[in-house]
Design a protein around this motif. Sequence first.
Motif, PDB file in Angstrom:
ATOM      1  N   LYS B  57      23.057 -36.739  39.450  1.00 56.06           N
ATOM      2  CA  LYS B  57      22.909 -38.090  39.985  1.00 56.06           C
ATOM      3  C   LYS B  57      23.874 -38.297  41.146  1.00 56.06           C
ATOM      4  O   LYS B  57      25.038 -37.898  41.082  1.00 56.06           O
ATOM      5  CB  LYS B  57      23.163 -39.122  38.894  1.00 56.06           C
ATOM      6  N   LEU B  58      23.351 -38.945  42.174  1.00 51.68           N
ATOM      7  CA  LEU B  58      24.141 -39.281  43.349  1.00 51.68           C
ATOM      8  C   LEU B  58      23.845 -40.745  43.645  1.00 51.68           C
ATOM      9  O   LEU B  58      22.880 -41.078  44.322  1.00 51.68           O
ATOM     10  CB  LEU B  58      23.731 -38.387  44.519  1.00 51.68           C
ATOM     11  N   LYS B  59      24.658 -41.620  43.078  1.00 58.53           N
ATOM     12  CA  LYS B  59      24.448 -43.058  43.181  1.00 58.53           C
ATOM     13  C   LYS B  59      23.054 -43.415  42.681  1.00 58.53           C
ATOM     14  O   LYS B  59      22.750 -43.247  41.506  1.00 58.53           O
ATOM     15  CB  LYS B  59      24.684 -43.547  44.614  1.00 58.53           C
ATOM     16  N   ARG B  60      22.170 -43.897  43.539  1.00 60.65           N
ATOM     17  CA  ARG B  60      20.842 -44.298  43.088  1.00 60.65           C
ATOM     18  C   ARG B  60      19.828 -43.142  43.122  1.00 60.65           C
ATOM     19  O   ARG B  60      18.651 -43.342  42.840  1.00 60.65           O
ATOM     20  CB  ARG B  60      20.336 -45.437  43.985  1.00 60.65           C
ATOM     21  N   THR B  62      18.499 -39.500  41.707  1.00 56.65           N
ATOM     22  CA  THR B  62      18.550 -38.583  40.570  1.00 56.65           C
ATOM     23  C   THR B  62      17.712 -37.354  40.896  1.00 56.65           C
ATOM     24  O   THR B  62      16.541 -37.477  41.257  1.00 56.65           O
ATOM     25  CB  THR B  62      18.014 -39.253  39.292  1.00 56.65           C
ATOM     26  N   GLN B  80      16.634 -48.704  49.298  1.00 53.61           N
ATOM     27  CA  GLN B  80      17.206 -49.533  50.351  1.00 53.61           C
ATOM     28  C   GLN B  80      16.683 -49.053  51.703  1.00 53.61           C
ATOM     29  O   GLN B  80      16.330 -47.881  51.856  1.00 53.61           O
ATOM     30  CB  GLN B  80      18.726 -49.402  50.347  1.00 53.61           C
ATOM     31  N   ASP B  83      17.781 -45.754  52.980  1.00 54.53           N
ATOM     32  CA  ASP B  83      17.248 -44.518  52.387  1.00 54.53           C
ATOM     33  C   ASP B  83      16.146 -43.915  53.246  1.00 54.53           C
ATOM     34  O   ASP B  83      15.691 -42.798  52.983  1.00 54.53           O
ATOM     35  CB  ASP B  83      16.683 -44.788  50.986  1.00 54.53           C
TER      36      ASP B  83
END
Lengths: 111, 110
Positions: B57-60, B62, B80, B83
């Motif tokens: 996982k890297l913040k939001r 996966t 966001q 992204d």
Amino acid sequence: SQTIHQWPATLVQPVGSPLSLECTVEGTSNPNLYWYRQAAGRGLQLLFYSVGIGQISSEVPQNLSASRPQDRQFILSSKKLLLSDSGFYLCAWSALGSPLHFGNGTRLTVT
Amino acid sequence: TQLLEQSPQFLSIQEGENLTVYCNSSSVFSSLQWYRQEPGEGPVLLVTVVTGGEVKKLKRLTFQFGDARKDSSLHITAAQPGDTGLYLCAGVWNTDKLIFGTGTRLQVFP
């Protein structure tokens, strides 16, 4: 820290003219070096990779060639450009166990 | 020839939505990487997955590597506008070569 330089950023060349794109890496020794080509908004196609001076592996038959005259210098060339050679060319380096680090690319337009 | 197919090819969503990008191959890779690329720039590494079944996982974001090490997925939660970009998976083959997927272009609208 390691850096990779690729130039020029953009290039417009007529069909049949020669090509030379240069890529140099600083801050590391004996890197693996790569040339990729990318169609607009798509994945990268591996063209050449090199694990040492004078060692070049070609992935696809084409109108291009690559050379590695020095440890941290990788050159992409063509004797006579074709329209189909247009694209976004990316140079990259890696060391054992490390991910690829890309240059900012060269946008080549063959007219 | 090793091939990595990504789906979908294009994805256009509203801010706050979730999405999943898939990367599939018939080849087994020793590891798989995910990159994100902005227009006019080279790809930048997001993550490397090595073990079959691994989840990172890297913040939001996966990332999951398939049990057989032939496929991977990227899931973004509550997307966001930042992204937005081209997402590329890449399989490491024979230690020296990185084979890239076909790419997924994501557009997130505010």
